[in-house]
Design an enzyme around this catalytic site. Structure first.
Site, PDB file in Angstrom:
ATOM      1  N   ARG A   1       0.868  -1.194   0.000  1.00  0.00           N
ATOM      2  CA  ARG A   1       0.000   0.000   0.000  1.00  0.00           C
ATOM      3  C   ARG A   1       0.897   1.235   0.000  1.00  0.00           C
ATOM      4  O   ARG A   1       1.335   1.682   1.052  1.00  0.00           O
ATOM      5  CB  ARG A   1      -0.911  -0.028   1.225  1.00  0.00           C
ATOM      6  CG  ARG A   1      -1.866   1.157   1.320  1.00  0.00           C
ATOM      7  CD  ARG A   1      -2.796   0.979   2.514  1.00  0.00           C
ATOM      8  NE  ARG A   1      -3.674   2.099   2.702  1.00  0.00           N
ATOM      9  CZ  ARG A   1      -3.350   3.210   3.371  1.00  0.00           C
ATOM     10  NH1 ARG A   1      -2.162   3.329   3.918  1.00  0.00           N
ATOM     11  NH2 ARG A   1      -4.229   4.182   3.493  1.00  0.00           N
TER      12      ARG A   1
ATOM     13  N   LYS B   1      -3.797   6.229   8.507  1.00  0.00           N
ATOM     14  CA  LYS B   1      -4.591   6.571   7.316  1.00  0.00           C
ATOM     15  C   LYS B   1      -5.171   7.961   7.521  1.00  0.00           C
ATOM     16  O   LYS B   1      -5.983   8.173   8.422  1.00  0.00           O
ATOM     17  CB  LYS B   1      -5.701   5.529   7.132  1.00  0.00           C
ATOM     18  CG  LYS B   1      -6.517   5.683   5.850  1.00  0.00           C
ATOM     19  CD  LYS B   1      -7.433   4.474   5.716  1.00  0.00           C
ATOM     20  CE  LYS B   1      -8.631   4.668   4.834  1.00  0.00           C
ATOM     21  NZ  LYS B   1      -8.451   4.929   3.462  1.00  0.00           N
TER      22      LYS B   1
ATOM     23  N   SER C   1     -12.603  -2.657   0.958  1.00  0.00           N
ATOM     24  CA  SER C   1     -12.785  -1.999   2.257  1.00  0.00           C
ATOM     25  C   SER C   1     -14.256  -1.657   2.457  1.00  0.00           C
ATOM     26  O   SER C   1     -14.890  -1.121   1.549  1.00  0.00           O
ATOM     27  CB  SER C   1     -11.987  -0.691   2.315  1.00  0.00           C
ATOM     28  OG  SER C   1     -10.618  -0.946   2.242  1.00  0.00           O
TER      29      SER C   1
HETATM   30  N1  3NM Z   1      -7.515   1.193   6.134  1.00  0.00           N
HETATM   31  P1  3NM Z   1      -2.975   0.714  11.668  1.00  0.00           P
HETATM   32  S1  3NM Z   1      -7.610   1.879   8.572  1.00  0.00           S
HETATM   33  C1  3NM Z   1      -5.104   1.079   5.619  1.00  0.00           C
HETATM   34  O1  3NM Z   1     -10.530   1.804   7.899  1.00  0.00           O
HETATM   35  C2  3NM Z   1      -6.218   1.324   6.537  1.00  0.00           C
HETATM   36  O2  3NM Z   1     -10.282   1.008   5.912  1.00  0.00           O
HETATM   37  C3  3NM Z   1      -8.370   1.467   7.112  1.00  0.00           C
HETATM   38  O3  3NM Z   1      -3.226   0.959  10.117  1.00  0.00           O
HETATM   39  C4  3NM Z   1      -9.838   1.428   6.961  1.00  0.00           C
HETATM   40  O4  3NM Z   1      -2.916  -0.750  11.855  1.00  0.00           O
HETATM   41  C5  3NM Z   1      -6.089   1.683   7.879  1.00  0.00           C
HETATM   42  O5  3NM Z   1      -1.627   1.345  11.902  1.00  0.00           O
HETATM   43  C6  3NM Z   1      -4.814   1.887   8.616  1.00  0.00           C
HETATM   44  O6  3NM Z   1      -4.064   1.406  12.413  1.00  0.00           O
HETATM   45  C7  3NM Z   1      -4.442   0.718   9.490  1.00  0.00           C
END
Ligand code: 3NM
Length: 215
Positions: A39, A139, A110
């Site tokens: 990503r 994000k 997603s």
């Molecule tokens: N997508 P971390 S949250 C890539 O809600 C991504 O769809 C999300 O990273 C969504 O594990 C997210 O550091 C980030 O919180 C996840």
């Protein structure tokens, strides 16, 4: 099969790493990740040939260890590399169109609620990524956290959909996420920001597997 692959889904791009992304991936693979998503997002994201070259190297490592390699929001790249699949968000290329383009490669979408889960299934997604479960630092445009209750809600109505939970998940919360009904956890910072990536990944893996065996 898919439900096992989702158990510990590591997501990463160069902007998430404080060290060489290849080293980070190697250590995460040694620790036991079951799936990987490239990503490459954010202000300093690589583009063009640089992005391709990094993806190619990361894909090689995954192939060597039989870890499925998924490309985030870049169907052309996934097709050029012959990657194992593509993951798209609600604002990316439409899932049904991506499905047409990638044939039987894995398609992840997603989602944030039950309606989006059903749309993803109608587009023949192989799995959905539900999030953010908790607040996330990884994000910029993440929506509001939906909490564990959203996992339970979706599981009540869609008992069999392969579902990976994402957003702010840590070693401390992984067990609750699985108990709420997720098939696995998808993480960036819990692995990328760990001091000892291999050991941290092993702990995450054990936590998820232990919770899944009990479920
Ligand atoms: N997508 P971390 S949250 C890539 O809600 C991504 O769809 C999300 O990273 C969504 O594990 C997210 O550091 C980030 O919180 C996840």
């Amino acid at each position: 099969m898919m439900k096992h692959m989702l158990s510990l889904y590591f997501i990463m791009g160069s902007g998430d790493c404080t060290r060489d992304p290849l080293t980070v991936l190697d250590e995460a693979i040694q620790g036991g990740i079951t799936m990987f998503q490239f990503r490459e997002k954010g202000k300093k994201a690589l583009t063009g040939l640089e992005k391709y070259r990094l993806a190619e190297k990361l894909f090689e490592r995954c192939k060597d260890h039989n870890i499925p390699f998924i490309v985030n929001d870049d169907v052309d790249l996934a097709l050029a590399l012959q990657a194992d699949g593509v993951h798209v968000g609600q604002d990316d290329e439409e899932a049904a169109r991506v499905r047409d383009r990638i044939g039987d490669k894995y398609l992840g979408v997603s989602v944030h609620n039950l309606a989006e889960v059903r749309q993803a299934l109608a587009a023949h997604a192989d799995y959905v990524g539900l999030g953010p479960i908790f607040p996330t630092v990884s994000k910029d445009d993440a929506k509001q956290a939906c909490g564990l209750a959203m996992i339970e809600h979706i599981r009540t109505y869609e008992k069999h959909v392969p579902l990976v939970a994402i957003g702010g998940i840590t070693e401390q919360t992984a067990r609750q996420v699985i108990e709420a009904g997720a098939d696995g956890i998808a993480v960036i910072s819990a692995i990328c920001r760990a001091e000892h990536i291999c050991e941290q990944t092993k702990r995450l893996y054990e936590t998820v597997m232990h919770a899944k065996r009990r479920g």
